[in-house]
Design a protein around this motif. Structure first.
Motif, PDB file in Angstrom:
ATOM      1  N   ASP A  45       0.819  -1.208   0.000  1.00 14.53           N
ATOM      2  CA  ASP A  45       0.000   0.000   0.000  1.00 14.53           C
ATOM      3  C   ASP A  45       0.857   1.264   0.000  1.00 14.53           C
ATOM      4  O   ASP A  45       1.734   1.438   0.847  1.00 14.53           O
ATOM      5  CB  ASP A  45      -0.900  -0.012   1.244  1.00 14.53           C
ATOM      6  CG  ASP A  45      -1.890   1.137   1.267  1.00 14.53           C
ATOM      7  OD1 ASP A  45      -2.045   1.820   0.248  1.00 14.53           O
ATOM      8  OD2 ASP A  45      -2.515   1.337   2.331  1.00 14.53           O
ATOM      9  N   THR A  71      -1.097  -1.131  -4.175  1.00 14.33           N
ATOM     10  CA  THR A  71      -2.461  -0.825  -3.767  1.00 14.33           C
ATOM     11  C   THR A  71      -2.485   0.576  -3.179  1.00 14.33           C
ATOM     12  O   THR A  71      -1.497   1.037  -2.608  1.00 14.33           O
ATOM     13  CB  THR A  71      -2.938  -1.835  -2.706  1.00 14.33           C
ATOM     14  OG1 THR A  71      -2.786  -3.162  -3.203  1.00 14.33           O
ATOM     15  CG2 THR A  71      -4.383  -1.619  -2.338  1.00 14.33           C
ATOM     16  N   ILE A  93      -7.707   0.022  -1.404  1.00 11.92           N
ATOM     17  CA  ILE A  93      -8.289  -0.279  -0.099  1.00 11.92           C
ATOM     18  C   ILE A  93      -9.132   0.931   0.263  1.00 11.92           C
ATOM     19  O   ILE A  93      -8.615   1.970   0.673  1.00 11.92           O
ATOM     20  CB  ILE A  93      -7.220  -0.524   0.976  1.00 11.92           C
ATOM     21  CG1 ILE A  93      -6.310  -1.688   0.577  1.00 11.92           C
ATOM     22  CG2 ILE A  93      -7.884  -0.810   2.322  1.00 11.92           C
ATOM     23  CD1 ILE A  93      -5.128  -1.884   1.516  1.00 11.92           C
ATOM     24  N   ASP A 157     -10.702  -3.830  -1.533  1.00  8.56           N
ATOM     25  CA  ASP A 157     -10.844  -4.313  -0.164  1.00  8.56           C
ATOM     26  C   ASP A 157     -11.377  -3.136   0.642  1.00  8.56           C
ATOM     27  O   ASP A 157     -11.050  -1.978   0.346  1.00  8.56           O
ATOM     28  CB  ASP A 157      -9.499  -4.771   0.403  1.00  8.56           C
ATOM     29  CG  ASP A 157      -8.901  -5.905  -0.398  1.00  8.56           C
ATOM     30  OD1 ASP A 157      -9.303  -7.053  -0.188  1.00  8.56           O
ATOM     31  OD2 ASP A 157      -8.034  -5.632  -1.261  1.00  8.56           O
ATOM     32  N   ALA A 159     -11.561  -1.267   4.296  1.00  5.86           N
ATOM     33  CA  ALA A 159     -10.999  -1.162   5.642  1.00  5.86           C
ATOM     34  C   ALA A 159     -11.962  -0.385   6.519  1.00  5.86           C
ATOM     35  O   ALA A 159     -12.195   0.811   6.297  1.00  5.86           O
ATOM     36  CB  ALA A 159      -9.642  -0.472   5.596  1.00  5.86           C
ATOM     37  N   SER A 242      -3.026  -7.398   7.832  1.00  3.43           N
ATOM     38  CA  SER A 242      -2.388  -6.162   7.389  1.00  3.43           C
ATOM     39  C   SER A 242      -1.465  -5.658   8.496  1.00  3.43           C
ATOM     40  O   SER A 242      -1.835  -5.650   9.664  1.00  3.43           O
ATOM     41  CB  SER A 242      -3.466  -5.107   7.090  1.00  3.43           C
ATOM     42  OG  SER A 242      -2.904  -3.826   6.946  1.00  3.43           O
TER      43      SER A 242
END
Length: 393
Positions: A45, A71, A93, A157, A159, A242
């Protein structure tokens, strides 16, 4: 040795670098990205929005063959999603706070209600208002998820910031409703309040109520329990973890990925599929060359924040991203800072309030200085820069 299919999401170059006082120069960050990519992690990320250098780095890494792993943590809103996609990123994300505490801060309608100016979730907000705020956030998130997946074709995804303080039923509703659009629903213990016992039961119950939706965890170490909490989450069946290398990050940092991997090995006889453990060690050794380490839980260094998103929240709720005595909070300045960092500093020091435009100009100046000098700045250093007229140029 048992083999486990567990996805690892690396946050070293995004959440890790949000650690107040930590700055990775461009060349170091690029090297780290390639080292981390070789370890077998699923996702790496980097947030391209925070500065021009970050945008440039993301585009460079994509061009160098890392498009499948890079990402971007992305705020809700089509504008932010478009920015990520424009860098060549295939996966984001999407993040949003879903605890009532953070929802109230970020709902513009609530913040404009005269009867609730300066109020937080601790002040007995009526349930009908909380329900409306929840629905507003739910609709906003769902719109972003649909746009990212159905219109842009991105992998996503989600979060859930501060999930560990969220209402359980609302959390379950979000997981079940977002499931068609996401690969993992990431449960964030944003201020590190979970315990190992609570973590296992929480994950177990969520699996029961959400029909085994793929869950991930992103745990912070404010109270020193991120590692054990993460191990218990894995034992309870999460399919993604993560964290950061060495556990660096905001306040007392994130769970350390190398500790999770070796903890699973030593305690449970489990190795994670697709991970090169030797290369994991190489990343740690490279970071250690620069004296990088997280702040210790409960220390004064763990009360520091640089992220503009976090500091902006402090202006409305002192417990938003802080579970310790408020008078110990320190705000730092760097490329992760926002205009709110300056507003907070002016308020704290009793200085003449400035316009929004003035604070935004200061933010732009400090981001440029941080990138140019490859460092972060304390509040006292920024006050000295103010006296020198650096922000007037």
């Amino acid at each position: 040795m048992e083999r486990l299919s567990l996805k690892l999401f690396d946050e070293t170059l995004r959440d890790g670098e949000q650690q107040a006082g930590l700055f990775f120069p461009y060349r170091i960050k690029k090297k780290l990205a390639h080292l981390i990519a070789q370890t077998g992690v699923e996702s790496l990320d980097i947030m391209p929005f925070i500065s021009e250098s970050e945008t440039s780095l993301v585009k460079t890494l994509v061009s160098e063959g890392l498009s499948d792993i890079i990402t971007s943590a992305t705020m809700t809103g089509r504008h932010y999603i478009d920015q990520a996609a424009s860098c060549g990123i295939k996966r984001i994300i999407l993040f949003y706070g879903i605890s009532d505490r953070l929802l109230l801060i970020r709902d513009p309608e609530f913040r404009q209600l005269p009867d609730y100016q300066g109020k937080t979730v601790d002040d007995g907000i009526p349930q009908n208002i909380i329900n409306t705020v929840r629905q507003n956030a739910f609709d906003k998130i769902l719109d972003s998820l649909r746009y990212a997946t159905e219109i842009l074709g991105l992998k996503v995804d989600f979060a859930a910031e501060d999930a560990s303080r969220a209402d359980f039923d609302f959390l379950v509703e979000c997981i079940c409703s977002f499931k068609p659009y996401i690969e993992h629903f990431m449960l964030c213990d944003t201020v590190g309040i979970l315990s190992p016992e609570k973590t296992y039961i929480w994950i177990h119950d969520l699996h029961q109520f959400t029909k085994n939706t793929p869950l991930g965890v992103h745990f912070h170490n404010d109270m020193g329990m991120a590692l054990e909490n993460t191990l218990q989450a894995v034992m309870a069946g999460v399919s993604m973890v993560s964290g950061t290398f060495l556990g660096i990050g905001e306040r007392a940092g994130n769970v350390a990925l190398e500790q999770v991997l070796n903890g699973l090995r030593v305690r449970f006889g489990i190795e994670v599929e697709g991970i090169d453990y030797d290369l994991i060690a190489n990343v740690c050794e490279y970071l250690e060359q620069f004296g990088v380490r997280p702040a210790s839980p409960y220390s004064q260094a763990a009360q520091r924040s640089e992220s503009g998103i976090h500091v902006n929240s402090f202006l409305y709720d002192r417990h938003s991203y802080n579970v310790f005595p408020y008078d110990k909070l320190e705000v730092w300045f760097g490329k992760n800072s926002g205009a709110s960092n300056f507003q907070y500093l002016f308020d704290k020091e009793g200085l003449q309030p400035q316009s929004k435009e003035r604070y935004e100009k200061m933010r732009s100046v400090i981001k440029s200085l941080a990138t140019e000098q490859e460092r972060c700045f304390t509040g006292q250093e920024v006050l000295e820069l103010l006296r020198q007229g650096i922000f007037d140029e």
